[in-house]
Design a protein around this motif. Structure first.
Motif, PDB file in Angstrom:
ATOM      1  N   VAL A 403      87.784  59.077  59.565  1.00 53.95           N
ATOM      2  CA  VAL A 403      86.338  59.292  59.494  1.00 53.95           C
ATOM      3  C   VAL A 403      86.014  60.456  58.570  1.00 53.95           C
ATOM      4  N   SER A 404      84.789  60.445  58.063  1.00 46.98           N
ATOM      5  CA  SER A 404      84.276  61.538  57.246  1.00 46.98           C
ATOM      6  C   SER A 404      83.390  62.441  58.094  1.00 46.98           C
ATOM      7  N   GLU A 405      82.839  63.460  57.476  1.00 48.14           N
ATOM      8  CA  GLU A 405      81.863  64.324  58.126  1.00 48.14           C
ATOM      9  C   GLU A 405      80.681  63.494  58.626  1.00 48.14           C
ATOM     10  N   PRO A 406      80.249  63.691  59.883  1.00 46.69           N
ATOM     11  CA  PRO A 406      79.061  62.981  60.386  1.00 46.69           C
ATOM     12  C   PRO A 406      77.784  63.686  59.947  1.00 46.69           C
ATOM     13  N   VAL A 407      76.772  62.924  59.576  1.00 46.17           N
ATOM     14  CA  VAL A 407      75.474  63.469  59.174  1.00 46.17           C
ATOM     15  C   VAL A 407      74.417  62.954  60.148  1.00 46.17           C
ATOM     16  N   PHE A 408      73.656  63.875  60.740  1.00 44.74           N
ATOM     17  CA  PHE A 408      72.628  63.497  61.706  1.00 44.74           C
ATOM     18  C   PHE A 408      71.310  63.193  60.997  1.00 44.74           C
ATOM     19  N   VAL A 409      70.660  62.099  61.420  1.00 47.56           N
ATOM     20  CA  VAL A 409      69.336  61.719  60.926  1.00 47.56           C
ATOM     21  C   VAL A 409      68.424  61.524  62.131  1.00 47.56           C
ATOM     22  N   PRO A 410      67.332  62.288  62.238  1.00 43.69           N
ATOM     23  CA  PRO A 410      66.440  62.127  63.399  1.00 43.69           C
ATOM     24  C   PRO A 410      65.682  60.808  63.350  1.00 43.69           C
ATOM     25  N   ARG A 411      65.352  60.310  64.534  1.00 44.62           N
ATOM     26  CA  ARG A 411      64.587  59.057  64.638  1.00 44.62           C
ATOM     27  C   ARG A 411      63.199  59.218  64.019  1.00 44.62           C
ATOM     28  N   ALA A 412      62.614  60.376  64.201  1.00 43.81           N
ATOM     29  CA  ALA A 412      61.292  60.699  63.657  1.00 43.81           C
ATOM     30  C   ALA A 412      61.224  62.210  63.513  1.00 43.81           C
ATOM     31  N   PRO A 413      60.325  62.723  62.668  1.00 36.56           N
ATOM     32  CA  PRO A 413      60.247  64.184  62.500  1.00 36.56           C
ATOM     33  C   PRO A 413      60.020  64.941  63.796  1.00 36.56           C
ATOM     34  N   ASP A 414      59.290  64.335  64.753  1.00 32.60           N
ATOM     35  CA  ASP A 414      58.985  65.016  65.998  1.00 32.60           C
ATOM     36  C   ASP A 414      59.821  64.516  67.175  1.00 32.60           C
ATOM     37  N   ALA A 415      60.905  63.782  66.894  1.00 35.03           N
ATOM     38  CA  ALA A 415      61.768  63.293  67.969  1.00 35.03           C
ATOM     39  C   ALA A 415      62.463  64.470  68.655  1.00 35.03           C
ATOM     40  N   ALA A 416      62.883  64.258  69.893  1.00 36.43           N
ATOM     41  CA  ALA A 416      63.610  65.297  70.622  1.00 36.43           C
ATOM     42  C   ALA A 416      64.919  65.610  69.918  1.00 36.43           C
ATOM     43  N   GLU A 417      65.446  66.821  70.152  1.00 35.50           N
ATOM     44  CA  GLU A 417      66.717  67.198  69.535  1.00 35.50           C
ATOM     45  C   GLU A 417      67.795  66.170  69.874  1.00 35.50           C
ATOM     46  N   GLY A 418      68.499  65.711  68.840  1.00 37.23           N
ATOM     47  CA  GLY A 418      69.597  64.772  69.017  1.00 37.23           C
ATOM     48  C   GLY A 418      69.189  63.315  69.090  1.00 37.23           C
ATOM     49  N   ASP A 419      67.876  63.034  69.127  1.00 41.68           N
ATOM     50  CA  ASP A 419      67.403  61.653  69.187  1.00 41.68           C
ATOM     51  C   ASP A 419      67.417  61.087  67.765  1.00 41.68           C
ATOM     52  N   GLY A 420      68.440  60.325  67.464  1.00 41.20           N
ATOM     53  CA  GLY A 420      68.590  59.772  66.120  1.00 41.20           C
ATOM     54  C   GLY A 420      69.962  59.175  65.950  1.00 41.20           C
ATOM     55  N   TRP A 421      70.477  59.236  64.733  1.00 40.82           N
ATOM     56  CA  TRP A 421      71.713  58.547  64.405  1.00 40.82           C
ATOM     57  C   TRP A 421      72.688  59.468  63.695  1.00 40.82           C
ATOM     58  N   LEU A 422      73.967  59.105  63.797  1.00 41.03           N
ATOM     59  CA  LEU A 422      75.013  59.707  62.975  1.00 41.03           C
ATOM     60  C   LEU A 422      75.447  58.703  61.931  1.00 41.03           C
ATOM     61  N   LEU A 423      75.540  59.166  60.669  1.00 41.52           N
ATOM     62  CA  LEU A 423      76.001  58.328  59.570  1.00 41.52           C
ATOM     63  C   LEU A 423      77.296  58.934  59.028  1.00 41.52           C
ATOM     64  N   PHE A 424      78.307  58.107  58.837  1.00 42.08           N
ATOM     65  CA  PHE A 424      79.576  58.588  58.295  1.00 42.08           C
ATOM     66  C   PHE A 424      80.382  57.406  57.769  1.00 42.08           C
ATOM     67  N   ASN A 425      81.370  57.706  56.959  1.00 43.44           N
ATOM     68  CA  ASN A 425      82.269  56.682  56.437  1.00 43.44           C
ATOM     69  C   ASN A 425      83.513  56.582  57.310  1.00 43.44           C
ATOM     70  N   VAL A 426      84.049  55.375  57.395  1.00 42.60           N
ATOM     71  CA  VAL A 426      85.348  55.132  58.011  1.00 42.60           C
ATOM     72  C   VAL A 426      86.227  54.451  56.972  1.00 42.60           C
ATOM     73  N   TYR A 427      87.376  55.070  56.676  1.00 42.34           N
ATOM     74  CA  TYR A 427      88.369  54.456  55.779  1.00 42.34           C
ATOM     75  C   TYR A 427      89.315  53.621  56.623  1.00 42.34           C
ATOM     76  N   ARG A 428      89.425  52.332  56.288  1.00 38.93           N
ATOM     77  CA  ARG A 428      90.277  51.408  57.022  1.00 38.93           C
ATOM     78  C   ARG A 428      91.541  51.171  56.198  1.00 38.93           C
ATOM     79  N   ALA A 429      92.595  51.893  56.586  1.00 36.15           N
ATOM     80  CA  ALA A 429      93.805  51.935  55.767  1.00 36.15           C
ATOM     81  C   ALA A 429      94.442  50.557  55.602  1.00 36.15           C
ATOM     82  N   GLU A 430      94.419  49.731  56.650  1.00 33.56           N
ATOM     83  CA  GLU A 430      95.091  48.434  56.562  1.00 33.56           C
ATOM     84  C   GLU A 430      94.376  47.494  55.588  1.00 33.56           C
ATOM     85  N   GLN A 431      93.083  47.724  55.335  1.00 33.72           N
ATOM     86  CA  GLN A 431      92.331  46.920  54.378  1.00 33.72           C
ATOM     87  C   GLN A 431      92.098  47.653  53.062  1.00 33.72           C
ATOM     88  N   ASN A 432      92.438  48.932  53.026  1.00 38.24           N
ATOM     89  CA  ASN A 432      92.238  49.788  51.852  1.00 38.24           C
ATOM     90  C   ASN A 432      90.787  49.739  51.367  1.00 38.24           C
TER      91      ASN A 432
END
Length: 470
Positions: A403-432
């Motif tokens: 996995v790569s560094e996770p980046v947090f994106v809020p659901r909305a500007p006024d959403a509660a802390e942590g209410d949103g998504w994490l975006l990151f890359n996953v490298y799948r070695a067996e599929q390269n």
């Protein structure tokens, strides 16, 4: 004709460079992209276009490559481009590497000596309507967010003191100000630092230079509502060493560390220095103030990883692993207390940046299982740390998936802390190849919300950030 790359651990597997630029405007998606996600995730990392000149290659020394994941209307597009710095263009014209590692003049070709060696490979931020690729030894390099075309160095209309900017500026969520520093601003491996404040529109409002206890690689710093803290730790820089063929940056554990505490708004010459035991920190998670003290959560190493001692001997790998600790800094008593928050090996800590410099509850970081301590970058887990309940939850797709560094994106500007998504890359070695994974940020051990399949791999990189509406 490009020569083959050497057999080197930082040039093989998913550390190997991706030797192409491509566009995939509509990736295959499993699951459903949340309709609230509208913007671009920009990621960056080292991606050398030619085999290195030096036998002792360093991962940090590759040319910058930007990856853009554009998310809109339930669709994901991906594109990648090299950052076309003056170094990149000079070497592209020559068809080979011309610069030594970190621009070392001792190992650079004659036609490269005295030329700009900027890499723009460490972080990429969106501020004041500009997309800036950052690398701490040079000015920021501006990119066009629409097509990733290189635009050139940006010096804040002449406001950049010393020509260097950290790869880790901090943005104040209340004012929109961007705070940053630079090290070695008086020339290679000097102890001179700079400090800048830039308003929300990109205009410099404070710029000054000051002295640190010694010359060091200062990768990141700590910011709260009322203070900034400059960590000067004994990963030292030396031009004399470099010119003698020894490591330009080296770990010197006999030196103490120093934390420079400055009240925001004061001139940095008023920085108060507190001595601490030798250690190293690449990245803090967040910091805040409580009862006159500064509380900083950081990924702390016993010894700096990836760098040798001053005599060239390798460091102790058992000490080159970070864990999440809390520093409570009391400037009135010149005291720093330490508490371990999580004992597992980890790096790349992130949080909900609407809480930057403020009290907060939720943080996330990349990690490996305890038994794989010292994996040195092949992170296999994303950890959610609930700092209020002391609960931890973990995402993992197995040891072969990195996995790569996770980046947090809020659901909305006024959403509660942590209410949103994490975006990151996953490298799948067996599929390269790699995926873009989207998780519910407060349910990381649940099923992914969506997975976008990238038709090739995204090499291991450093940092990324979300630009809403871009």
């Amino acid at each position: 004709m490009t020569a083959p790359f050497p057999d080197h651990p930082q040039l093989s597997g998913n550390y190997a460079p991706l030797l192409m630029e491509a566009d995939a405007p509509d990736l295959v998606v499993r699951g459903a992209i949340p309709p609230e996600l509208d913007g671009t995730l920009f990621r960056i990392g080292p991606n050398p276009q030619y085999p290195p000149r030096d036998r002792q290659h360093h991962w940090f020394a590759g040319d910058g490559m930007v990856h853009a994941f554009r998310i809109r209307d339930g669709r994901v597009g991906w594109s990648n481009r090299w950052v076309r710095t003056p170094k990149f263009e000079l070497e592209r014209a020559a068809g080979e590497a011309l610069f030594g590692t970190f621009g070392n003049p001792l190992t650079s070709a004659d036609e490269a000596r005295g030329k700009d060696s900027g890499l723009a490979n460490t972080n990429i931020v969106w501020h004041g309507g500009r997309l800036l690729a950052l690398e701490e030894a040079h000015p920021p390099f501006e990119m066009n967010p629409a097509d990733l075309a290189s635009k050139g160095y940006f010096d804040f209309d002449g406001g950049l003191t010393g020509g260097r900017m950290t790869a880790h500026p901090k943005i104040d969520p209340a004012t929109g100000e961007m705070l940053f520093f630079g090290y070695s601003v008086g020339g290679y491996f000097t102890d001179r630092l700079s400090y800048h404040v830039v308003d929300a529109g990109g205009n410099v409002t404070q710029a000054a230079a000051f002295d640190a206890p010694y010359a060091a690689m200062i990768h990141d710093f700590i910011v709260t509502e009322g203070h900034v803290v400059f960590p000067v730790l004994p990963l030292t820089g030396s031009l004399e060493r470099a010119m003698a063929g020894r490591p330009p940056f080296a770990w010197e554990p006999d030196k103490p560390g120093w934390l420079g505490v400055l009240k925001r708004g004061q001139h940095p010459e008023m920085t108060h220095w507190i001595e601490i035991p030798s250690c190293y920190v690449f990245h803090p998670m967040n910091a805040f103030e409580r009862e006159g003290r500064i509380v900083a959560d950081v990924m702390k190493y016993e010894a700096a990883p990836l760098f040798p001692h001053a005599d060239g001997t390798p460091g102790d790998p058992a000490k080159a692993t970070a864990r999440l600790v809390r520093w409570t800094i009391d400037p009135a008593r010149d005291e720093v207390k330490e508490q371990v928050l999580d004992g597992r090996p980890g790096e790349f800590p992130r949080f909900d940046e609407r809480r930057a410099g403020l009290g907060y509850r939720h943080g996330w970081f990349a990690a490996v299982e305890q038994r794989r301590k010292g994996d040195r970058g092949n992170w296999t887990e994303i950890v959610h740390a609930d700092l209020e309940s002391d609960r931890r939850t973990v995402f993992s797709d197995g040891e072969a998936h990195h996995v790569s560094e996770p980046v947090f994106v809020p659901r909305a500007p006024d959403a509660a802390e942590g209410d949103g998504w994490l975006l990151f890359n996953v490298y799948r070695a067996e599929q390269n190849r790699s995926d873009l994974v989207i998780l519910n940020a407060l349910d990381v051990d649940g099923e992914p919300v969506a997975v976008a399949e990238i038709p090739c791999r995204v090499p291991h990189g450093f940092h990324g950030n979300w630009a809403p509406g871009v």
